[in-house]
Design a protein around this motif. Structure first.
Motif, short mmCIF file in Angstrom:
data_model
loop_
_atom_site.label_atom_id
_atom_site.label_comp_id
_atom_site.label_asym_id
_atom_site.label_seq_id
_atom_site.Cartn_x
_atom_site.Cartn_y
_atom_site.Cartn_z
N HIS A 1 -54.80 3.13 8.70
CA HIS A 1 -55.10 4.35 9.44
C HIS A 1 -53.92 5.32 9.32
CE1 HIS A 1 -52.66 2.13 12.36
NE2 HIS A 1 -52.29 3.32 12.76
N LEU B 1 -51.65 7.66 7.39
CA LEU B 1 -51.59 8.48 6.18
C LEU B 1 -50.21 8.46 5.52
CD1 LEU B 1 -53.73 11.58 7.06
CD2 LEU B 1 -53.74 10.44 4.86
N SER B 2 -49.17 8.37 6.34
CA SER B 2 -47.82 8.46 5.76
C SER B 2 -47.55 7.31 4.81
CB SER B 2 -46.77 8.48 6.86
OG SER B 2 -47.08 9.45 7.80
N THR B 3 -47.86 6.05 5.27
CA THR B 3 -47.60 4.93 4.37
C THR B 3 -48.55 4.99 3.19
OG1 THR B 3 -49.06 3.48 5.63
CG2 THR B 3 -46.74 3.39 6.17
N ARG C 1 -49.66 7.64 1.68
CA ARG C 1 -49.10 8.63 0.75
C ARG C 1 -48.00 7.99 -0.09
NH1 ARG C 1 -47.25 14.03 -0.38
NH2 ARG C 1 -46.81 13.66 -2.57
N ILE D 1 -54.59 15.04 8.69
CA ILE D 1 -53.26 15.37 8.19
C ILE D 1 -52.48 16.19 9.20
CG2 ILE D 1 -52.08 16.77 6.44
CD1 ILE D 1 -54.27 15.66 4.50
#
Lengths: 466, 335, 324
Positions: free
Chosen positions: B220, B222-224, B226, B262
């Motif tokens: 869930h 997004l940062s990891t 990416r 985002i």
């Protein structure tokens, strides 16, 4: 689990357990029961009581329906207790070219009422002349018996004062009473033990007990070269006997109680182990597969739960005349329902655990998941249920035995109770025949119930109120 | 060998809901449509991120691919072979090629098993090692691959004696023993401390290079994603709404839902204090999978929704450039 | 600005069967009126313990072993439990517990739950209480209708809002949020953060302590950040100081470098090797020296004090602010 982990866990469990006093009582009693089973041979007053419980000849030396020895404490007139006399000395000497064996037995008589009988047992070989004498504390002596016996093989002779020593009584009595009086008495009306252990004064009319040290001397004159004598014993058959008295069949009840302990434990624990084992697997399987399997298994479970166990057991016992093992098996057929509910609900939770899913992802089979992952975790939780089904097993066996359908080759508490019932113990107020086995059944039941409740509290902390 | 290691075509998983007596008598059955027509392709050696909020069906998709659940319809094609309804013993073979890492490293290993027994399980299940020494060597190798060294030291420990990161490594080692070509990683770092999270991701990346693994990375976060993935697929209510290269999806999001996601991400940079973020999404909750809105399933929360969005049929994924696909009817207008 | 909360040399130890765990070892910090202080650290660094300590309710077997907690000019450490409950907890300092939203009793409606919390802390008429409940539900952006619903009928975000409303009832000076956004989805998380920001704008005097393991969420709400490591303060500084080149402690720097960023493609994230210290037997000297890349001889021998390297910025590291 490593040894260190296990000890840590046990320590933790013990710390929790200590806080439940009833559990401690249970454990102490259980340990005592185990000690009884372990040291049975040291404790049993009649070592063969186990195997020869229903052999009448084995119990022949005991008095019939005698109350326990300790009841004397509450009596003003002390009754003679049953005892086996210890061998004092054994002398061998030659007499007129014949071998002669002299054995003495000391008897310290401190009672107000004489024993019922005195039994002398002798084993020998070939032809032996036996002379049995009694020396009294007032220095009078009696020759009780002089007779020649021919032993066939290694035969045992049983002589009882009551039947074999009557002939010598008139001679003895005539020393203290008027010879006419002695002559007029029918020897069969004299009770030998009453006069032999009485003061010389008024020995015929009103015998008073003469307390003090008596000595029996058994002299055996070996008439032939191969004559032999051995294993001589003297048993006092008193009016009280043993720790718990005797029943109407002369059996020592204490022996029965001790011998019954191991059967109670065996049948309780074995039934509990087997049935809980089945129950745990049943519950896990039911929860694991779920769906239709679960529904069917739950229905089957409900049928077994709703069947009244006792009538079924009675009918089955009547039909099969079961041995103890078959009885255990029959009880297992119904007892397995105990842990099913708890285990099933816990297994339902457990099967959602990620590691169950992980093992499935690795390709683990159903058997592996059930027996390697789920059952071992749930077993501790069924300990409580295990402890709780022990008492029911004991009580059910007792019930079956009580109505006379038990295993006839062993002695159990239930059977002692059954014998008491048929032997009319209640009518003739032989309370020592009824109370001990009854008490033991309830005590053993209570012990495991206590342990079970304590474990329940510790292992199912969710049920704890505070 | 085909280039696409895994192909998922129109995969669905509908869970039947409990029926009331009336529904039962009328023969009605309603479903929670957890996965509702998911299609994607993973190329050999690629890392695909599957992203979405809780309840969007991303974990169910992972479990369907792992064959922990039976798909309601659709196809899963692995290495050109249809594995959707595989049974033993073929399933066992499939399991050796696809393995899974679970979210909770504290729960994914039996607490009563030592690490040795944990790692021995796949070996025993698939009867791999012939001798004790061979099995021991396999375990040692797997532990060393995930940098749990010295291996013998870790073998004799229980899972609870390990830190979260170490456990996740051990769980990875367990999956690697079967020498799979693809790993499904279901939120592998979400329960691990921040300081070791990067370490686990780093390790997984190294394995990716060394063993030429393919990952399906479900998360869930997004940062990891990416950082870790090559491509990202965004799921909403059981369906993929956007898929494309990680950079494209994050920097040039096409779907309004992706934009909201985002926008919502927090970043460790200063200057955002007292700045209230206005998310391009309506307040309110994600609808229930038992009651998926008609038309575009996002229209109830979309700030750009027009009547066409709920009156017309559900939009398909349309390519907006460089394998970047978006399922939005009004993509061109709201760009 | 006045300090609404001052913590001086606070020590909280857990007296376990295996020994004494020094969960909080000599913590000193202050909180100004209207300010938000963020407490960050790995699990087991003592951040939740610190939150509970501020309410003087350490989890057993923990005990406050020394120090002062001065709220509104009153030291609450020596206060009796009864006194705490009646006059301090919820009146002056309230807490949103970690996972509290999952601990709402499922058999009561939200209204009943809120009413009980109210009456527990203050005697008032029911109508008055309803009035307050509705007012605070409005603050957290929930319609008054939720009072008739049961916890399981609400989503995670809504439950979290209810819990926040319940913490605000008594108009406390300080609210402690313990991981309020963990386990929530990104969008809901963002909405909750927005809510907290809004509350602070509306009630200018509300001071918050925001405990989380996530440096990224902290950046959104906290005026000042306190980085904890192994039961001690490693660094404490303003938002601008921590989230910039000025972050001084090696641990803070590493944590920041280990946080993946959305709009920045990095090939190699750095990480901190090893595990957090065992507080039963913490390492000598600086507690971080075993995992620190720049550790030197002195670090393992002597514990570095917390010193001020610039205004509002304190660091406990031998490498910073000392000349060799």
């Amino acid at each position: 689990m490593s040894a260190q982990d296990l000890t840590y866990w046990l320590k933790d469990f013990w710390n929790e357990f200590k806080k439940v006093p009833s559990g401690i009582i249970g454990v102490v009693i259980l340990l005592l029961a185990l000690a009884i089973v372990f040291f049975e041979h040291q404790i049993l007053p009649f070592p063969d009581g186990n195997t020869r419980w229903r052999d009448i000849t084995y119990w022949d030396d005991n008095p019939k329906s005698a109350p326990p020895v300790w009841t004397n404490i509450f009596r003003s007139k002390k009754l003679a207790t049953s005892a086996r006399l210890a061998l004092g000395e054994k002398k061998m000497n030659a007499m007129e070219g014949l071998q002669c064996v002299e054995q003495t037995f000391d008897y310290d008589y401190q009672f107000d009422s004489p024993p019922l009988d005195i039994i002398i047992r002798v084993k020998g070989k070939s032809s032996v002349l036996l002379v049995i004498k009694l020396a009294r504390p007032d220095n009078f002596g009696v020759e009780l018996l002089q007779a020649q016996f021919d032993f066939l093989g290694d035969e045992e002779k049983r002589l009882s004062l009551d039947s074999d020593a009557r002939k010598s009584l008139p001679d003895f009595l005539s020393q203290f009473a008027a010879p006419e009086a002695v002559r007029t008495i029918d020897p069969s009306t004299i009770v030998p033990t009453r006069v032999l252990f009485a003061k010389t004064q008024d020995i015929l009319t009103n015998p008073q007990p003469l307390k003090g040290k008596y000595r029996f001397t058994v002299t055996a004159i070996l008439m032939q070269e191969d004559s032999k004598i051995h294993d001589t014993s003297i048993v006092i058959s008193g009016s009280t006997a043993g720790l718990l008295g005797t029943d109407s069949g002369k059996r020592d009840i204490f022996t029965g109680i001790i011998a019954g302990t191991k059967w109670a434990l065996l049948l309780g624990i074995l039934t509990a182990l087997i049935s809980v084992g089945i129950g745990v697997v049943y519950g896990v399987v039911s929860a694991y597969f779920g769906g239709v399997v679960d529904t069917i298994m739950s229905r089957v479970f409900e049928i077994f739960v709703s069947v009244p166990l006792l009538p079924v057991l009675i009918v089955m016992s009547a039909v099969f005349k079961p041995s103890i093992w078959v009885l255990i098996l029959m009880m297992c057929c119904f007892f397995w329902t105990g842990p099913v509910k708890t285990v099933r609900s816990m297994a339902l939770q457990l099967k959602e655990e990620t590691y169950i899913e992980a093992t499935r992802a690795l390709g683990g089979s159903h058997l592996r998941l059930i027996f390697k992952h789920m059952v071992p975790i749930l077993i501790p939780y069924s300990f409580a249920s295990m402890a709780l089904s022990v008492p029911s097993a004991i009580v059910y066996e007792a019930t079956i035995s009580l109505i006379g359908l038990g295993d006839a080759t062993i002695v159990t508490w239930g059977q002692i109770l059954h014998d008491a019932l048929t032997g009319g113990a209640v009518l003739s107020s032989i309370w020592w025949w009824v109370i001990p086995p009854g008490l033991m059944i309830s005590l053993m039941g209570m012990t495991f119930a206590f342990i079970g409740f304590a474990m329940d509290k510790i292992l199912h902390p969710k049920l704890r109120t505070r | 060998m085909p280039d696409n290691i895994l192909e998922v075509k129109n995969l669905t998983k509908w869970f039947p809901l409990r029926r009331g007596i009336w529904q039962f008598l009328r023969g009605q059955q309603r479903y929670a449509r957890a996965v509702d027509g998911v299609s994607f392709v993973i190329e050999r050696g690629e890392i695909l991120g599957l992203i979405g909020e809780s309840g969007c069906g991303k974990t169910t998709t992972g479990k369907l691919i792992m064959k922990l659940m039976e798909a309601s319809s659709g196809e899963i094609i692995f290495n050109g072979e249809n594995v959707t309804h595989l049974r033993r013993p073929e399933l066992q073979k499939y399991r050796r090629s696809v393995q899974m890492i679970f979210q909770d490293p504290y729960a994914s290993m039996n607490p009563r098993f030592k690490i040795r027994s944990v790692l021995q399980e796949p070996i025993v299940i698939h009867s791999l090692g012939r001798s004790y020494n061979e099995r021991e060597a396999m375990i040692t190798k797997a532990l060393e691959e995930v940098k749990l060294m010295p291996a013998t030291d870790f073998m004799s420990r229980f899972p609870h004696m390990l830190s979260g990161g170490q456990r996740q490594r051990a769980a990875t080692a367990r999956a690697l023993i079967l020498t799979p070509s693809m790993l499904v990683a279901d939120e592998p770092v979400s329960m691990i401390d921040l300081s070791t999270r990067a370490e686990i991701l780093q390790m997984m990346k190294t394995l990716h290079k060394e063993l030429n693994l393919t990952y399906l990375y479900i998360t869930h976060d997004l940062s990891t994603a990416r950082y870790f993935t090559d491509r990202i697929a965004v799921m909403y209510l059981g369906k993929i709404v956007e898929i494309g290269a990680a950079e494209d999806v994050v920097e040039k999001p096409g779907h309004p839902y992706t934009r909201a996601l985002i926008e919502a991400v927090c970043e460790p940079v200063t200057g955002k204090l007292d700045l209230i973020k206005h998310l391009p999404i309506k307040e309110g909750e994600i609808p229930s999978p038992a009651n998926i809105p008609k038309g575009c399933r996002f229209h109830t929360r979309c700030i750009h929704a027009k009547p066409e969005c709920w009156e017309q049929a559900e939009p398909d994924l349309i390519e907006i450039g460089n394998k970047h696909k978006v399922a939005c009817r009004r993509y061109n207008e709201i760009k | 600005m006045t300090n609404v909360l001052e913590v001086n040399n606070l020590k909280l130890y857990y007296y376990t069967s295996k020994g004494v765990v020094r969960a909080l070892d000599d913590i000193t910090f202050s909180l100004q009126e209207g300010e938000t202080l963020g407490i960050v650290g790995e699990s087991g660094c003592g951040k939740t313990t610190a939150g509970l300590a501020l309410l003087n309710m350490p989890m057993p077997p923990g005990k406050i072993a020394g120090g002062q907690i001065i709220i509104d000019g009153q030291d609450i450490v020596p206060l009796a439990e009864k006194e705490m409950r009646r006059h301090v907890r919820w009146q002056k300092i309230a807490m949103v517990f970690q996972g509290a939203m999952n601990c709402l009793t499922p058999v009561f409606t939200i209204g009943k739950l809120m009413m009980e919390t109210m009456l527990e802390h203050k005697t008032m008429k029911k109508e008055e209480a309803w009035h307050i409940i509705e007012k605070y539900l409005g603050y957290v952006g929930l319609p008054a209708g939720v009072t008739k619903r049961y916890p399981h009928e609400l989503s995670g975000g809504m439950k979290q809002r209810v819990v926040i409303a319940m913490a605000l009832f008594m108009n406390p000076k300080v609210v402690v949020f313990d991981e309020p956004t963990t386990a929530l989805d990104v969008i809901v998380q963002c909405q909750i953060l927005n809510l907290i920001k809004k509350l602070k704008l509306e009630k200018a005097l509300l001071s918050c302590i925001f405990i989380t393991h996530d440096l990224a969420t902290e950046a959104e709400v906290a005026n000042r950040i306190m980085v904890m490591y192994g039961g001690k303060i490693a660094e404490i500084g303003t938002n601008q100081q921590i989230y910039s080149e000025r972050a001084a402690h090696p641990y803070t720097k590493k944590l920041l470098a280990a946080t993946p960023r959305l709009h920045q493609k990095v090939d190699h994230l750095s990480f901190i090797p090893g595990a957090p210290p065992d507080l039963l037997a913490p390492p000598t000297g600086c507690r971080f020296h075993l995992r620190c890349e720049v550790a030197m001889g002195k670090c393992s021998a002597q514990e570095p004090p917390l010193i001020e390297i610039e205004p509002d910025h304190k660091v406990a590291c031998w490498k910073v602010g000392y000349k060799e």
